[in-house]
Design a protein around this motif. Structure first.
Motif, PDB file in Angstrom:
ATOM      1  N   MET A   1       0.835  -1.193   0.000  1.00 11.95           N
ATOM      2  CA  MET A   1       0.000   0.000   0.000  1.00 11.95           C
ATOM      3  C   MET A   1       0.878   1.255   0.000  1.00 11.95           C
ATOM      4  O   MET A   1       1.801   1.344   0.804  1.00 11.95           O
ATOM      5  N   PRO A   2       0.608   2.189  -0.890  1.00 10.88           N
ATOM      6  CA  PRO A   2       1.442   3.403  -0.865  1.00 10.88           C
ATOM      7  C   PRO A   2       1.162   4.196   0.406  1.00 10.88           C
ATOM      8  O   PRO A   2       0.038   4.151   0.921  1.00 10.88           O
ATOM      9  N   PRO A   3       2.167   4.889   0.904  1.00 15.11           N
ATOM     10  CA  PRO A   3       1.933   5.676   2.116  1.00 15.11           C
ATOM     11  C   PRO A   3       0.960   6.817   1.837  1.00 15.11           C
ATOM     12  O   PRO A   3       0.837   7.280   0.706  1.00 15.11           O
ATOM     13  N   GLU A   4       0.304   7.230   2.872  1.00 17.90           N
ATOM     14  CA  GLU A   4      -0.657   8.315   2.744  1.00 17.90           C
ATOM     15  C   GLU A   4       0.082   9.651   2.614  1.00 17.90           C
ATOM     16  O   GLU A   4       0.976   9.937   3.395  1.00 17.90           O
ATOM     17  N   GLU A   5      -0.274  10.415   1.610  1.00 19.17           N
ATOM     18  CA  GLU A   5       0.300  11.759   1.462  1.00 19.17           C
ATOM     19  C   GLU A   5      -0.826  12.754   1.294  1.00 19.17           C
ATOM     20  O   GLU A   5      -1.678  12.592   0.428  1.00 19.17           O
ATOM     21  N   ILE A   6      -0.814  13.759   2.159  1.00 15.94           N
ATOM     22  CA  ILE A   6      -1.896  14.744   2.124  1.00 15.94           C
ATOM     23  C   ILE A   6      -1.293  16.144   2.064  1.00 15.94           C
ATOM     24  O   ILE A   6      -0.333  16.439   2.780  1.00 15.94           O
ATOM     25  N   ASP A   7      -1.845  16.961   1.199  1.00 19.17           N
ATOM     26  CA  ASP A   7      -1.479  18.372   1.171  1.00 19.17           C
ATOM     27  C   ASP A   7      -2.697  19.207   1.541  1.00 19.17           C
ATOM     28  O   ASP A   7      -3.736  19.079   0.897  1.00 19.17           O
ATOM     29  N   LEU A   8      -2.567  19.988   2.581  1.00 20.31           N
ATOM     30  CA  LEU A   8      -3.583  21.004   2.840  1.00 20.31           C
ATOM     31  C   LEU A   8      -3.018  22.291   2.253  1.00 20.31           C
ATOM     32  O   LEU A   8      -2.109  22.894   2.818  1.00 20.31           O
ATOM     33  N   GLN A   9      -3.508  22.640   1.078  1.00 19.24           N
ATOM     34  CA  GLN A   9      -2.873  23.708   0.307  1.00 19.24           C
ATOM     35  C   GLN A   9      -3.924  24.633  -0.273  1.00 19.24           C
ATOM     36  O   GLN A   9      -4.537  24.296  -1.286  1.00 19.24           O
ATOM     37  N   PRO A  10      -4.170  25.783   0.305  1.00 18.20           N
ATOM     38  CA  PRO A  10      -3.518  26.236   1.524  1.00 18.20           C
ATOM     39  C   PRO A  10      -4.341  25.882   2.760  1.00 18.20           C
ATOM     40  O   PRO A  10      -5.507  25.534   2.664  1.00 18.20           O
ATOM     41  N   VAL A  11      -3.683  26.008   3.897  1.00 19.64           N
ATOM     42  CA  VAL A  11      -4.342  25.837   5.181  1.00 19.64           C
ATOM     43  C   VAL A  11      -5.173  27.097   5.469  1.00 19.64           C
ATOM     44  O   VAL A  11      -4.692  28.211   5.260  1.00 19.64           O
ATOM     45  N   THR A  12      -6.419  26.918   5.918  1.00 20.13           N
ATOM     46  CA  THR A  12      -7.191  28.096   6.329  1.00 20.13           C
ATOM     47  C   THR A  12      -6.991  28.402   7.815  1.00 20.13           C
ATOM     48  O   THR A  12      -7.119  29.526   8.256  1.00 20.13           O
ATOM     49  N   HIS A  13      -6.659  27.346   8.587  1.00 22.81           N
ATOM     50  CA  HIS A  13      -6.420  27.546  10.017  1.00 22.81           C
ATOM     51  C   HIS A  13      -5.528  26.411  10.511  1.00 22.81           C
ATOM     52  O   HIS A  13      -5.710  25.265  10.105  1.00 22.81           O
ATOM     53  N   ILE A  14      -4.567  26.740  11.374  1.00 27.31           N
ATOM     54  CA  ILE A  14      -3.702  25.689  11.919  1.00 27.31           C
ATOM     55  C   ILE A  14      -3.449  25.981  13.397  1.00 27.31           C
ATOM     56  O   ILE A  14      -3.338  27.136  13.799  1.00 27.31           O
TER      57      ILE A  14
END
Ligand SMILES: [Zn+2]
Length: 175
Positions: free
Chosen positions: A1-14
């Motif tokens: 299984m490929p590793p999970e890759e996530i981009d929050l692009q752009p972030v609205t709040h962190i």
């Protein structure tokens, strides 16, 4: 299984937050892109080292790009608490920082902690694309909550670590 890759692009709040009784708190990093959120478990020391690394990184960026406005780092405490769902995707092994000059966004890269017998290539990765001010605010707040869980020293009023504390009021003797 490929590793999970996530981009929050752009972030609205962190944000980062801590849940639990003093000494047993669990620290979370949570990023939002509109209604989508990613929550990760982090260690307190990772928040603290990120804060130091971020300040150095921001100083370098601002030196190389003198026209940039300064990142503010102000935050409203009421907006810096974790929101449901508190459903962490993974525990962070490593936090890294990048910068995209074209968009003037910082990239906070969180890499999953993998067990020793696990393939590091299989680690999940989340990239939070934030403004310099968003990340500085998160980091300033992180320093604040990291310090909050500790009792204050009766001598100098600085927070004490469970292992002891280097007290300036006691000529540097640990107590
Ligand atoms: Zn002290």
């Amino acid at each position: 299984m490929p590793p999970e890759e996530i981009d929050l692009q752009p972030v609205t709040h962190i944000l980062v937050d801590a849940i639990g009784p003093p000494g047993k708190r669990v620290f979370y990093l949570q990023g939002w892109q509109d209604n989508r959120s990613v929550t990760l478990i982090v260690e307190k020391f990772q928040i603290q080292s990120l804060a130091i690394g971020l300040e150095q990184f921001l100083a370098e960026i601002e030196e190389k790009n003198p026209d940039l406005t300064q990142a503010s780092g102000d935050y409203e405490e009421s907006k810096m608490h974790i929101l449901p769902p508190v459903d962490p995707l993974f525990r962070v092994g490593e936090l890294g920082l990048g910068y995209d000059e074209d968009t003037d966004l910082l990239i906070l890269v969180a890499r999953e902690l993998v067990a020793e017998d696990q393939d590091p290539e299989q680690a999940g990765v989340v990239r939070f694309w934030c403004t310099r001010s968003q990340l500085r605010a998160m980091s300033n707040w992180g320093i604040e909550i990291a310090a909050r869980g500790r009792p204050l020293c009766p001598q100098c009023r600085e927070p004490m670590d469970p292992e002891g504390h280097f007290c300036p009021k006691k000529n540097g003797h640990s107590h």
